[in-house]
Write a protein that holds these residues in place. Structure first.
Motif, mmCIF file in Angstrom:
data_model
loop_
_atom_site.group_PDB
_atom_site.id
_atom_site.type_symbol
_atom_site.label_atom_id
_atom_site.label_comp_id
_atom_site.label_asym_id
_atom_site.label_seq_id
_atom_site.Cartn_x
_atom_site.Cartn_y
_atom_site.Cartn_z
ATOM 1 N N VAL A 59 -6.008 -5.328 -13.356
ATOM 2 C CA VAL A 59 -7.396 -4.857 -13.291
ATOM 3 C C VAL A 59 -7.699 -4.131 -11.979
ATOM 4 O O VAL A 59 -8.769 -3.550 -11.827
ATOM 5 N N LEU A 60 -6.755 -4.144 -11.038
ATOM 6 C CA LEU A 60 -6.972 -3.446 -9.774
ATOM 7 C C LEU A 60 -6.788 -1.948 -9.975
ATOM 8 O O LEU A 60 -5.935 -1.511 -10.746
ATOM 9 N N PRO A 61 -7.575 -1.131 -9.287
ATOM 10 C CA PRO A 61 -7.373 0.317 -9.367
ATOM 11 C C PRO A 61 -5.974 0.695 -8.874
ATOM 12 O O PRO A 61 -5.453 0.073 -7.930
ATOM 13 N N ALA A 62 -5.388 1.702 -9.484
ATOM 14 C CA ALA A 62 -4.057 2.154 -9.069
ATOM 15 C C ALA A 62 -4.046 2.538 -7.599
ATOM 16 O O ALA A 62 -3.065 2.309 -6.880
ATOM 17 N N GLU A 63 -5.155 3.118 -7.113
ATOM 18 C CA GLU A 63 -5.230 3.534 -5.717
ATOM 19 C C GLU A 63 -5.107 2.346 -4.767
ATOM 20 O O GLU A 63 -4.495 2.457 -3.702
ATOM 21 N N THR A 64 -5.699 1.211 -5.147
ATOM 22 C CA THR A 64 -5.634 0.014 -4.307
ATOM 23 C C THR A 64 -4.220 -0.519 -4.232
ATOM 24 O O THR A 64 -3.707 -0.844 -3.148
ATOM 25 N N ILE A 65 -3.568 -0.628 -5.389
ATOM 26 C CA ILE A 65 -2.184 -1.113 -5.423
ATOM 27 C C ILE A 65 -1.282 -0.177 -4.636
ATOM 28 O O ILE A 65 -0.433 -0.611 -3.854
ATOM 29 N N ALA A 66 -1.468 1.123 -4.835
ATOM 30 C CA ALA A 66 -0.618 2.112 -4.177
ATOM 31 C C ALA A 66 -0.756 2.054 -2.665
ATOM 32 O O ALA A 66 0.250 2.074 -1.931
ATOM 33 N N LEU A 67 -1.981 1.966 -2.157
ATOM 34 C CA LEU A 67 -2.201 1.930 -0.714
ATOM 35 C C LEU A 67 -1.622 0.657 -0.108
ATOM 36 O O LEU A 67 -0.996 0.683 0.954
ATOM 37 N N SER A 68 -1.796 -0.457 -0.797
ATOM 38 C CA SER A 68 -1.244 -1.724 -0.322
ATOM 39 C C SER A 68 0.280 -1.661 -0.237
ATOM 40 O O SER A 68 0.879 -2.085 0.759
ATOM 41 N N LEU A 69 0.910 -1.114 -1.273
ATOM 42 C CA LEU A 69 2.369 -0.997 -1.269
ATOM 43 C C LEU A 69 2.852 -0.114 -0.128
ATOM 44 O O LEU A 69 3.824 -0.447 0.562
ATOM 45 N N ALA A 70 2.180 1.018 0.061
ATOM 46 C CA ALA A 70 2.598 1.957 1.095
ATOM 47 C C ALA A 70 2.484 1.339 2.482
ATOM 48 O O ALA A 70 3.386 1.483 3.321
ATOM 49 N N VAL A 71 1.385 0.641 2.735
ATOM 50 C CA VAL A 71 1.162 0.025 4.043
ATOM 51 C C VAL A 71 2.211 -1.043 4.329
ATOM 52 O O VAL A 71 2.752 -1.133 5.437
ATOM 53 N N GLN A 72 2.534 -1.853 3.329
ATOM 54 C CA GLN A 72 3.450 -2.961 3.556
ATOM 55 C C GLN A 72 4.911 -2.521 3.609
ATOM 56 O O GLN A 72 5.783 -3.305 4.003
ATOM 57 N N ALA A 73 5.171 -1.274 3.226
ATOM 58 C CA ALA A 73 6.538 -0.745 3.305
ATOM 59 C C ALA A 73 6.775 0.083 4.557
ATOM 60 O O ALA A 73 7.918 0.355 4.907
ATOM 61 N N ILE A 74 5.716 0.478 5.259
ATOM 62 C CA ILE A 74 5.871 1.401 6.388
ATOM 63 C C ILE A 74 6.400 0.703 7.638
ATOM 64 O O ILE A 74 7.032 1.320 8.496
#
Length: 209
Positions: free
Chosen positions: A132-147
């Protein structure tokens, strides 16, 4: 932020301080999503890489792609997927732990001889709450935690993201954005295990959060 808060972001549950950043251009590839979601994910990764003043590339000379993101419905899918066991040592045991913890995300990093991040393998299990989370939220979280190689408990109590009051838009918390920029300052090391590194990061935040 205080120096202690900065240090906590890279202090693992066992008490050790472990920091690493990417030492090579990032080449992402995403599995298990449609084209629209793929575009959102790659856009978020590019935005965070730009924030860090780092680079992306079309291919990695050793791995082809070095930031691999996998979306699954169930962790058991990993055991059934060809070649995943080459990316994740003791895959069966890892899957058992993820299932027992009812985890929704898992990341594994590889490092080069200098200790810098060489590759990141990121896995997301799309349970009902994630779906139910917006794709943008999931995407930003993934990017931040991988950087960066954050602590394994860095975001256990507070997400690196925040919601803008009144607008509902999800953004990266300003203090976390500041840490990312500071970590990729050319004068900062690619990797460090001395807690004094956190003081250097703090100094580059200007002493403000």
């Amino acid at each position: 932020m205080t120096p202690d808060q900065v240090e906590a972001l890279f202090t693992r549950a066992d008490g050790s301080y472990v920091f690493a950043r990417w030492g090579r251009p990032i080449v992402p590839i995403v599995f298990g999503v449609d084209d629209a979601t793929l575009s959102v994910l790659k856009g978020a990764i590019e935005a965070v890489v730009t924030l860090a003043n780092h680079k992306m590339a079309e291919t990695d000379p050793e791995l082809g792609a070095n930031l691999m993101v996998f979306f699954v419905q169930d962790w058991a899918e990993l055991v059934e997927t060809s070649n995943i066991d080459q990316l994740i040592p003791d895959l069966a045991a890892v899957v058992e732990r993820l299932q027992a913890a009812k985890a929704t995300q898992y990341r594994a990093f590889r490092f080069d001889e200098a200790g810098a991040i060489q590759a990141c393998f990121s896995f997301v299990r799309m349970d009902n709450a994630m779906a139910v989370l917006p794709a943008e939220t999931i995407a930003l979280s993934l990017a931040v935690q991988a950087i960066l190689l954050w602590s394994d408990v860095a975001f256990a109590e507070q997400s690196p993201l925040a919601v803008l009051p009144g607008e509902g838009a999800t953004i990266l918390r300003p203090e976390i954005a500041g840490i990312i920029r500071a970590a990729f300052d050319p004068v900062m090391p690619l990797a460090d295990r001395d807690p004094s590194h956190a003081l250097r990061l703090f100094a580059r935040l200007g002493g403000t959060g």
